[in-house]
Design a protein around this motif. Structure first.
Motif, PDB file in Angstrom:
ATOM      1  N   PHE A   1      -6.722  -5.789   3.271  1.00  0.00           N
ATOM      2  CA  PHE A   1      -5.497  -6.179   2.436  1.00  0.00           C
ATOM      3  C   PHE A   1      -5.867  -4.464   1.260  1.00  0.00           C
ATOM      4  N   ALA A   2      -6.484  -4.043   1.588  1.00  0.00           N
ATOM      5  CA  ALA A   2      -7.555  -2.617   0.240  1.00  0.00           C
ATOM      6  C   ALA A   2      -6.001  -1.948   0.396  1.00  0.00           C
ATOM      7  N   LYS A   3      -5.646  -1.972   2.006  1.00  0.00           N
ATOM      8  CA  LYS A   3      -4.410  -1.250   2.001  1.00  0.00           C
ATOM      9  C   LYS A   3      -3.040  -1.478   1.269  1.00  0.00           C
ATOM     10  N   LEU A   4      -2.941  -2.892   2.007  1.00  0.00           N
ATOM     11  CA  LEU A   4      -2.101  -3.741   0.583  1.00  0.00           C
ATOM     12  C   LEU A   4      -1.567  -3.794  -0.550  1.00  0.00           C
ATOM     13  N   TRP A   5      -2.887  -3.465  -1.147  1.00  0.00           N
ATOM     14  CA  TRP A   5      -3.346  -3.719  -2.092  1.00  0.00           C
ATOM     15  C   TRP A   5      -3.160  -2.015  -2.892  1.00  0.00           C
ATOM     16  N   VAL A   6      -3.334  -1.020  -2.316  1.00  0.00           N
ATOM     17  CA  VAL A   6      -2.909   0.490  -3.077  1.00  0.00           C
ATOM     18  C   VAL A   6      -1.306   0.326  -3.010  1.00  0.00           C
ATOM     19  N   SER A   7      -0.791   0.273  -1.839  1.00  0.00           N
ATOM     20  CA  SER A   7       0.665   0.342  -2.398  1.00  0.00           C
ATOM     21  C   SER A   7       1.577  -1.129  -2.948  1.00  0.00           C
ATOM     22  N   GLN A   8       0.636  -1.514  -3.751  1.00  0.00           N
ATOM     23  CA  GLN A   8       0.639  -2.611  -4.478  1.00  0.00           C
ATOM     24  C   GLN A   8       1.066  -1.723  -6.139  1.00  0.00           C
ATOM     25  N   ILE A   9      -0.559  -1.224  -5.825  1.00  0.00           N
ATOM     26  CA  ILE A   9      -0.942  -0.943  -7.535  1.00  0.00           C
ATOM     27  C   ILE A   9       0.275   0.731  -7.747  1.00  0.00           C
ATOM     28  N   THR A  10       0.644   1.236  -6.248  1.00  0.00           N
ATOM     29  CA  THR A  10       1.866   3.283  -6.348  1.00  0.00           C
ATOM     30  C   THR A  10       2.614   2.011  -7.018  1.00  0.00           C
ATOM     31  N   SER A  11       3.094   1.124  -5.913  1.00  0.00           N
ATOM     32  CA  SER A  11       4.270   0.921  -5.995  1.00  0.00           C
ATOM     33  C   SER A  11       4.964  -0.232  -7.708  1.00  0.00           C
TER      34      SER A  11
END
Length: 407
Positions: A18-28
């Protein structure tokens, strides 16, 4: 009680996938807000017209109409890990086109269209992945994290875009955006496989794609539990789009803030309000249903926008705006996360991508005319009166909810 609630939030964060998906969401999302504000401000400076700002927003919309129906189907056909990764890197390339077109108006429209076209495939692949990565009782908290960081990205992105352009040149937001999207692509690349539960034959057949898109629409139509969250998301996205359209003019005319350097003062109250609202959702859910939280959001945000429309009657305009902006953000958070949580919980897993694809197609169809109208009205009517109109629409939706619920 508070310690227990905090532990629930921490449990979600400990989930590395989930943290990896969250990082993608934050940066995008950070890229999205930096570029959106940079392009909107540049277009307003080039043309001094809210109608031109509407055209940029319409470029996002045209991409939805072209690709929205396909995107949801493909999100249910292919491994979402690779869809998200390819899209992140593809968006980085689309932004890099700025170094060829510069500040040309139609060049900015082209970049907006290409970036948004790819985004149509990102949205129905990202949000439906959340239930695959967290437990069912963690879905609202996971969506609260997304709402929370969306707000943080809003604050940082909108606040940084103007000063970044002033200090380092108009190319700076695009350079930063390319770098952030590369980070997003690397994060999603390391996710586990997110293949759909149903394997499709001949995934490139247009007739099958169209059939499956209609299947998603039919699922929405037949599943009454999806009606309220979908319609609520469409309604608030339309209002938010209209607010973005009038934002540059509202900053300049109603509050008197410099468009390049003062963006942080506009975004900060809204973003902080959304952060507070998103942070409290997990606690408030113990006392209110998700539907009640959404209705509270519409009524509260509508009331605050009507209050904001009276800004011309006071001398301390920024203090007045900050108070109402904080509460607008707070109530806005009560609409998105609970609506997405209801949608993800009640939609069938193998149809979630199509549901999200259909959501954004319906959103754009519904938003096209209001976006044009608000752009025209904002050029001929006092800008503060636009806030009253938008607030009235939100109040009407919130007040009609009990009538619909009794049907």
């Amino acid at each position: 009680m508070i310690d227990s609630q905090i532990s629930h939030y921490l449990d979600v964060l400990k989930n590395r996938n989930f943290a990896k998906l969250w990082v993608s969401q934050i940066t995008s999302q950070l890229t999205n807000y930096i570029l959106s504000f940079a392009i909107l401000i540049k277009v307003f400076e080039l043309t001094n017209s809210t109608i031109s700002v509407s055209l940029i927003i319409m470029a996002f919309g045209v991409a939805t109409l072209f690709f929205g129906s396909l995107a949801g189907v493909y999100a249910d056909r292919f491994d979402r890990r690779w869809l998200l990764t390819i899209i992140n890197f593809g968006q980085a390339l689309s932004i890099a086109l700025y170094f060829l077109v510069g500040d040309d108006f139609w060049g900015l429209v082209l970049i907006t269209f290409l970036y948004s076209s790819l985004n149509q495939f990102y949205i129905p692949a990202e949000a439906p992945s959340i239930p695959r990565l967290v437990k069912e009782n963690q879905i609202l908290i996971a969506n609260s994290f997304f709402a929370f960081t969306n707000s943080a990205a809003l604050i940082i992105g909108f606040a940084a875009a103007g000063p970044m352009s002033s200090a380092f040149g108009h190319a700076a937001p695009y350079t930063v955006g390319v770098g952030l999207l590369v980070v997003a692509g690397l994060a999603t690349m390391s996710l586990p496989s997110l293949k759909p539960p149903v394997v499709h034959e001949n995934p490139y057949s247009f007739s099958k794609i169209w059939h499956e898109f209609k299947e998603g629409i039919a699922h929405f139509w037949e599943n009454s539990r999806l009606h309220y969250p979908l319609v609520s998301l469409i309604a608030i996205q339309i209002i938010n789009g209209m607010m973005i359209t009038i934002a540059p003019a509202f900053m300049k005319e109603a509050i008197g803030i410099n468009l390049d350097t003062g963006s942080i003062f506009i975004v900060a109250p809204l973003g902080i309000g959304i952060l507070i609202g998103a942070a409290l959702l997990g606690f408030e859910e113990r006392f209110l249903s998700k539907r009640q939280l959404v209705r509270m959001g519409f009524l509260g945000m509508g009331t605050m926008l009507v209050g904001l429309s009276l800004i011309g009657l006071v001398d301390f305009k920024y203090v007045y705006y900050s108070f109402f902006g904080l509460l607008i953000g707070y109530f806005n958070a009560h609409i998105f996360a609970p609506s997405h949580s209801m949608l993800q919980t009640h939609a069938h897993e193998h149809l979630r991508g199509r549901i999200y694809g259909a959501l954004y197609v319906m959103l754009q169809v519904a938003a096209t005319l209001p976006t044009i109208i608000i752009g025209v009205l904002a050029d001929v009517l006092p800008i503060a009166s636009m806030a009253a109109i938008l607030g009235g629409l939100l109040l009407l939706y919130g007040l009609l909810d009990p009538v619909y619920q009794r049907r």
